[in-house]
Design a protein around this motif. Structure first.
Motif, PDB file in Angstrom:
ATOM      1  N   ARG A   7       0.730  -1.329   0.010  1.00 42.95           N
ATOM      2  CA  ARG A   7      -0.007  -0.087  -0.084  1.00 42.95           C
ATOM      3  C   ARG A   7       0.564   1.194  -0.204  1.00 42.95           C
ATOM      4  N   VAL A   8       1.932   1.263   0.667  1.00 47.00           N
ATOM      5  CA  VAL A   8       2.865   2.286   0.645  1.00 47.00           C
ATOM      6  C   VAL A   8       3.392   2.758  -0.529  1.00 47.00           C
ATOM      7  N   TYR A   9       3.909   1.448  -1.382  1.00 40.21           N
ATOM      8  CA  TYR A   9       4.226   1.575  -2.634  1.00 40.21           C
ATOM      9  C   TYR A   9       3.040   2.047  -3.593  1.00 40.21           C
ATOM     10  N   HIS A  10       1.875   1.752  -3.654  1.00 45.52           N
ATOM     11  CA  HIS A  10       0.884   2.295  -4.279  1.00 45.52           C
ATOM     12  C   HIS A  10       0.665   3.750  -3.892  1.00 45.52           C
ATOM     13  N   LYS A  12       2.870   6.233  -2.969  1.00 43.82           N
ATOM     14  CA  LYS A  12       4.315   7.049  -3.424  1.00 43.82           C
ATOM     15  C   LYS A  12       4.313   6.652  -4.905  1.00 43.82           C
ATOM     16  N   GLY A  13       3.244   6.104  -5.655  1.00 45.77           N
ATOM     17  CA  GLY A  13       3.374   5.952  -7.009  1.00 45.77           C
ATOM     18  C   GLY A  13       4.175   4.998  -7.434  1.00 45.77           C
ATOM     19  N   LEU A  14       4.711   4.086  -6.791  1.00 42.27           N
ATOM     20  CA  LEU A  14       5.885   3.253  -7.313  1.00 42.27           C
ATOM     21  C   LEU A  14       5.050   2.178  -8.103  1.00 42.27           C
ATOM     22  N   LEU A  15       4.016   1.688  -7.607  1.00 45.60           N
ATOM     23  CA  LEU A  15       3.270   0.632  -8.571  1.00 45.60           C
ATOM     24  C   LEU A  15       1.753   1.060  -8.539  1.00 45.60           C
ATOM     25  N   PRO A  16       1.201   0.771  -9.557  1.00 42.33           N
ATOM     26  CA  PRO A  16      -0.019   1.052  -9.962  1.00 42.33           C
ATOM     27  C   PRO A  16      -1.071   0.135  -9.359  1.00 42.33           C
ATOM     28  N   GLU A  17      -2.039   0.536  -8.758  1.00 44.54           N
ATOM     29  CA  GLU A  17      -3.254  -0.288  -8.156  1.00 44.54           C
ATOM     30  C   GLU A  17      -3.959  -0.911  -9.173  1.00 44.54           C
ATOM     31  N   PRO A  18      -4.013  -2.228  -9.147  1.00 39.00           N
ATOM     32  CA  PRO A  18      -4.900  -2.752 -10.105  1.00 39.00           C
ATOM     33  C   PRO A  18      -6.415  -2.681  -9.834  1.00 39.00           C
ATOM     34  N   ASP A  19      -7.280  -2.720 -10.702  1.00 34.06           N
ATOM     35  CA  ASP A  19      -8.706  -2.833 -10.327  1.00 34.06           C
ATOM     36  C   ASP A  19      -9.189  -3.942  -9.424  1.00 34.06           C
ATOM     37  N   ARG A  20     -10.041  -3.699  -8.687  1.00 39.90           N
ATOM     38  CA  ARG A  20     -10.719  -4.675  -7.982  1.00 39.90           C
ATOM     39  C   ARG A  20     -11.801  -5.530  -8.783  1.00 39.90           C
ATOM     40  N   ASP A  21     -11.885  -6.917  -8.579  1.00 38.81           N
ATOM     41  CA  ASP A  21     -12.948  -7.541  -9.075  1.00 38.81           C
ATOM     42  C   ASP A  21     -14.270  -7.605  -8.357  1.00 38.81           C
ATOM     43  N   ALA A  22     -15.203  -8.308  -8.626  1.00 37.71           N
ATOM     44  CA  ALA A  22     -16.641  -7.771  -8.112  1.00 37.71           C
ATOM     45  C   ALA A  22     -16.691  -8.417  -6.648  1.00 37.71           C
ATOM     46  N   ILE A  34       7.182  -8.918 -10.758  1.00 36.67           N
ATOM     47  CA  ILE A  34       8.281  -8.268 -11.073  1.00 36.67           C
ATOM     48  C   ILE A  34       8.836  -6.800 -10.742  1.00 36.67           C
ATOM     49  N   ASP A  35       7.675  -6.043 -10.801  1.00 40.21           N
ATOM     50  CA  ASP A  35       7.927  -4.781 -10.386  1.00 40.21           C
ATOM     51  C   ASP A  35       8.091  -4.625  -8.826  1.00 40.21           C
ATOM     52  N   LEU A  36       7.275  -5.452  -8.245  1.00 43.05           N
ATOM     53  CA  LEU A  36       7.652  -5.579  -6.448  1.00 43.05           C
ATOM     54  C   LEU A  36       8.760  -5.860  -6.227  1.00 43.05           C
ATOM     55  N   ILE A  37       9.319  -6.943  -6.936  1.00 46.96           N
ATOM     56  CA  ILE A  37      10.774  -7.593  -6.779  1.00 46.96           C
ATOM     57  C   ILE A  37      11.795  -6.460  -6.911  1.00 46.96           C
ATOM     58  N   LYS A  38      11.813  -5.670  -7.955  1.00 47.19           N
ATOM     59  CA  LYS A  38      12.704  -4.624  -8.200  1.00 47.19           C
ATOM     60  C   LYS A  38      12.706  -3.382  -7.161  1.00 47.19           C
ATOM     61  N   ILE A  39      11.347  -3.352  -7.003  1.00 48.42           N
ATOM     62  CA  ILE A  39      11.377  -1.938  -5.708  1.00 48.42           C
ATOM     63  C   ILE A  39      12.041  -2.515  -4.370  1.00 48.42           C
TER      64      ILE A  39
END
Length: 235
Positions: A7-10, A12-22, A34-39
């Motif tokens: 959530r902190v990464y979200h 700070k703009g480091l990781l885009p938030e995916p949409d929620r499902d139903a 992969i992005d999370l591993i890099k961060i």
């Protein structure tokens, strides 16, 4: 990796938030992982989150250059930590060396040149304090003084000062310290500074007068105040 960290990464703009499902859940794909591993790797290397965010828009060449710089920074930090670890181990073994090797060798030179044990001990204590309080400038100051005392004429000036410690203020045999010939290399002399200890001058009047004389003559010869004189302390 915890949900709080993601959530902190979200935020700070480091990781885009995916949409929620139903059902209200967010679904992360392989690219997100992969992005999370890099961060996380960059953050663990001590890279600030703001810099990580900037690297997201970097080109491949810019990203590789940034990684090389981060690697160099890590190497420097590791070297510093190893040095700290070595000092801690020396402390644990009871063999703490508070001064660099070259300073110890210089103190031995002082004794060999004829300085009293009192002067050598004073210099040792002084450099311990300098290296403890000004680690970024200490070695430069030390090299400056060592260069000054390598000059035989200037060294004699401080030998006379040292040996005058036990003179009484009214001693008729008192002689002023000899001044180096001003016809020496003025370019070299004016670039030098030295340390004139003043602590013991306050306790004994004769060395106090000589301290002022040495400081005055050193300034006259070199064009610079002696480190530790009243003028340099105010400056």
């Amino acid at each position: 990796m915890s949900i709080k960290t993601i959530r902190v990464y979200h935020d700070k703009g480091l990781l885009p938030e995916p949409d929620r499902d139903a059902s209200g859940y967010r679904w992360y794909g392989a690219n997100d992982a992969i992005d999370l591993i890099k961060i996380r790797m960059l953050a663990e290397a001590g890279v600030p989150l703001a810099r990580i965010r900037a690297l997201k828009s970097a080109t491949d060449d810019e990203f590789q250059q940034a990684l090389r710089e981060i690697d160099d920074e890590l190497t420097a930090r590791i070297r510093g930590l190893r040095a700290t670890q070595g000092r801690l181990r020396q402390l644990a073994a009871g063999h703490l060396a508070p001064l660099p090797t070259e300073v110890g060798a210089h103190l031995e030179d002082l004794a060999r040149w004829g300085f009293t044990s009192r002067w050598v001990d004073l210099q040792r204590d002084l450099w311990i304090l300098v290296f403890a309080t000004h680690p970024d400038r200490a070695i430069t100051l030390f090299h400056d003084q060592a260069e000054t005392l390598a000059d035989p004429a200037l060294r004699q000036l401080f030998l006379d000062y040292d040996h005058a410690h036990d003179l009484d203020a009214d001693d008729p045999t008192h002689r002023r310290p000899r001044t180096p010939d001003r016809r020496g290399d003025p370019g070299t002399l004016r670039t030098r500074r030295t340390v004139i200890p003043r602590a013991r001058s306050a306790r004994r009047p004769a060395p106090g007068r000589i301290s002022a004389t040495v400081a005055h003559r050193f300034r006259r010869v070199t064009g610079r105040p002696a480190l530790g004189s009243r003028r340099s302390a105010r400056g």
